[in-house]
Design a protein around this motif. Structure first.
Motif, PDB file in Angstrom:
ATOM      1  N   UNK A 120      67.640  45.838  -8.188  1.00 59.99           N
ATOM      2  CA  UNK A 120      68.800  45.896  -7.292  1.00 59.99           C
ATOM      3  C   UNK A 120      69.185  47.340  -6.958  1.00 59.99           C
ATOM      4  N   UNK A 121      69.403  48.170  -7.976  1.00 61.60           N
ATOM      5  CA  UNK A 121      69.704  49.584  -7.711  1.00 61.60           C
ATOM      6  C   UNK A 121      68.455  50.341  -7.269  1.00 61.60           C
ATOM      7  N   UNK A 122      67.336  49.984  -7.825  1.00 57.89           N
ATOM      8  CA  UNK A 122      66.088  50.693  -7.550  1.00 57.89           C
ATOM      9  C   UNK A 122      64.978  49.652  -7.318  1.00 57.89           C
ATOM     10  N   UNK A 123      64.853  49.180  -6.070  1.00 57.37           N
ATOM     11  CA  UNK A 123      63.838  48.164  -5.777  1.00 57.37           C
ATOM     12  C   UNK A 123      62.447  48.599  -6.231  1.00 57.37           C
ATOM     13  N   UNK A 124      61.740  47.673  -6.803  1.00 62.51           N
ATOM     14  CA  UNK A 124      60.372  47.813  -7.286  1.00 62.51           C
ATOM     15  C   UNK A 124      60.289  48.635  -8.586  1.00 62.51           C
ATOM     16  N   UNK A 125      61.434  49.067  -9.138  1.00 59.48           N
ATOM     17  CA  UNK A 125      61.434  49.716 -10.449  1.00 59.48           C
ATOM     18  C   UNK A 125      61.484  48.630 -11.499  1.00 59.48           C
ATOM     19  N   UNK A 126      60.448  48.571 -12.323  1.00 63.36           N
ATOM     20  CA  UNK A 126      60.386  47.608 -13.407  1.00 63.36           C
ATOM     21  C   UNK A 126      60.055  48.386 -14.679  1.00 63.36           C
ATOM     22  N   UNK A 127      61.052  48.593 -15.538  1.00 57.73           N
ATOM     23  CA  UNK A 127      60.767  49.339 -16.763  1.00 57.73           C
ATOM     24  C   UNK A 127      59.782  48.556 -17.634  1.00 57.73           C
ATOM     25  N   UNK A 128      58.931  49.285 -18.329  1.00 57.96           N
ATOM     26  CA  UNK A 128      57.929  48.611 -19.155  1.00 57.96           C
ATOM     27  C   UNK A 128      58.567  48.107 -20.444  1.00 57.96           C
ATOM     28  N   UNK A 129      58.442  46.815 -20.632  1.00 57.13           N
ATOM     29  CA  UNK A 129      58.886  46.157 -21.859  1.00 57.13           C
ATOM     30  C   UNK A 129      57.747  45.253 -22.304  1.00 57.13           C
ATOM     31  N   UNK A 130      57.906  44.585 -23.428  1.00 53.78           N
ATOM     32  CA  UNK A 130      56.875  43.635 -23.855  1.00 53.78           C
ATOM     33  C   UNK A 130      56.666  42.553 -22.801  1.00 53.78           C
ATOM     34  N   UNK A 131      57.751  42.147 -22.131  1.00 52.17           N
ATOM     35  CA  UNK A 131      57.675  41.111 -21.099  1.00 52.17           C
ATOM     36  C   UNK A 131      56.981  41.577 -19.829  1.00 52.17           C
ATOM     37  N   UNK A 132      57.192  42.833 -19.435  1.00 49.68           N
ATOM     38  CA  UNK A 132      56.679  43.317 -18.155  1.00 49.68           C
ATOM     39  C   UNK A 132      55.435  44.195 -18.283  1.00 49.68           C
ATOM     40  N   UNK A 133      54.975  44.423 -19.492  1.00 54.85           N
ATOM     41  CA  UNK A 133      53.812  45.283 -19.703  1.00 54.85           C
ATOM     42  C   UNK A 133      52.642  44.795 -18.846  1.00 54.85           C
ATOM     43  N   UNK A 134      52.067  45.687 -18.087  1.00 54.43           N
ATOM     44  CA  UNK A 134      50.936  45.332 -17.245  1.00 54.43           C
ATOM     45  C   UNK A 134      51.326  44.791 -15.879  1.00 54.43           C
TER      46      UNK A 134
ATOM     47  N   UNK B 230      66.389  46.255  12.623  1.00 54.18           N
ATOM     48  CA  UNK B 230      67.827  46.130  12.790  1.00 54.18           C
ATOM     49  C   UNK B 230      68.527  45.490  11.609  1.00 54.18           C
ATOM     50  N   UNK B 231      67.761  45.003  10.650  1.00 55.38           N
ATOM     51  CA  UNK B 231      68.338  44.350   9.475  1.00 55.38           C
ATOM     52  C   UNK B 231      68.789  45.410   8.477  1.00 55.38           C
ATOM     53  N   UNK B 232      70.005  45.243   7.959  1.00 58.44           N
ATOM     54  CA  UNK B 232      70.521  46.185   6.969  1.00 58.44           C
ATOM     55  C   UNK B 232      69.948  45.828   5.600  1.00 58.44           C
ATOM     56  N   UNK B 233      69.463  46.840   4.887  1.00 53.85           N
ATOM     57  CA  UNK B 233      68.919  46.610   3.551  1.00 53.85           C
ATOM     58  C   UNK B 233      70.042  46.260   2.586  1.00 53.85           C
ATOM     59  N   UNK B 234      69.757  45.355   1.681  1.00 56.22           N
ATOM     60  CA  UNK B 234      70.787  44.874   0.769  1.00 56.22           C
ATOM     61  C   UNK B 234      70.596  45.378  -0.657  1.00 56.22           C
ATOM     62  N   UNK B 235      69.552  46.107  -0.911  1.00 56.82           N
ATOM     63  CA  UNK B 235      69.297  46.611  -2.258  1.00 56.82           C
ATOM     64  C   UNK B 235      69.186  48.122  -2.212  1.00 56.82           C
ATOM     65  N   UNK B 236      69.306  48.711  -3.349  1.00 53.40           N
ATOM     66  CA  UNK B 236      69.150  50.153  -3.437  1.00 53.40           C
ATOM     67  C   UNK B 236      70.461  50.851  -3.707  1.00 53.40           C
ATOM     68  N   UNK B 237      70.348  52.101  -4.096  1.00 54.51           N
ATOM     69  CA  UNK B 237      71.511  52.915  -4.410  1.00 54.51           C
ATOM     70  C   UNK B 237      72.229  53.347  -3.141  1.00 54.51           C
ATOM     71  N   UNK B 238      73.525  53.519  -3.261  1.00 55.46           N
ATOM     72  CA  UNK B 238      74.264  54.112  -2.142  1.00 55.46           C
ATOM     73  C   UNK B 238      73.852  55.578  -2.029  1.00 55.46           C
ATOM     74  N   UNK B 239      74.076  56.160  -0.882  1.00 54.09           N
ATOM     75  CA  UNK B 239      73.759  57.572  -0.682  1.00 54.09           C
ATOM     76  C   UNK B 239      74.512  58.435  -1.689  1.00 54.09           C
TER      77      UNK B 239
END
Length: 83
Positions: A11-25, A59-68
């Motif tokens: 949500x704050x950082x789209x496509x950022x997935x910290x590595x954990x046992x669940x997300x490894x790989x 023309x679509x406004x992005x809904x995820x990511x950090x504010x400026x």
């Protein structure tokens, strides 16, 4: 840095997935077969430019990511932490 400053994956950082046992790989799948079959890659600058143009036309406004403002705050923190 991300966890220490409450930057939420996806949500704050789209496509950022910290590595954990669940997300490894999660992002480490081999593309060897695809490359062997002819897959090619664009340069980073071309990817950025074409993505920007595509998003600008939608023309679509992005809904995820950090504010400026939040991004500027975090970049300042990161810059100061490097010393």
């Amino acid at each position: 840095f991300m966890a220490d400053h409450d930057i939420a994956p996806w949500s704050d950082m789209p496509v950022y997935v910290p590595e954990t046992d669940e997300t490894k790989g999660f992002s480490s799948a081999s593309v060897e077969k695809a490359v062997a079959s002819g897959l090619t890659f664009r340069t980073l600058s071309e990817t950025v430019q074409e993505t920007y143009e595509w998003r600008s036309k939608s023309g679509e406004k992005l809904k995820a990511g950090l504010s400026t403002e939040r991004e500027a705050e975090l970049l300042e923190l990161l810059w100061n932490e490097r010393d």
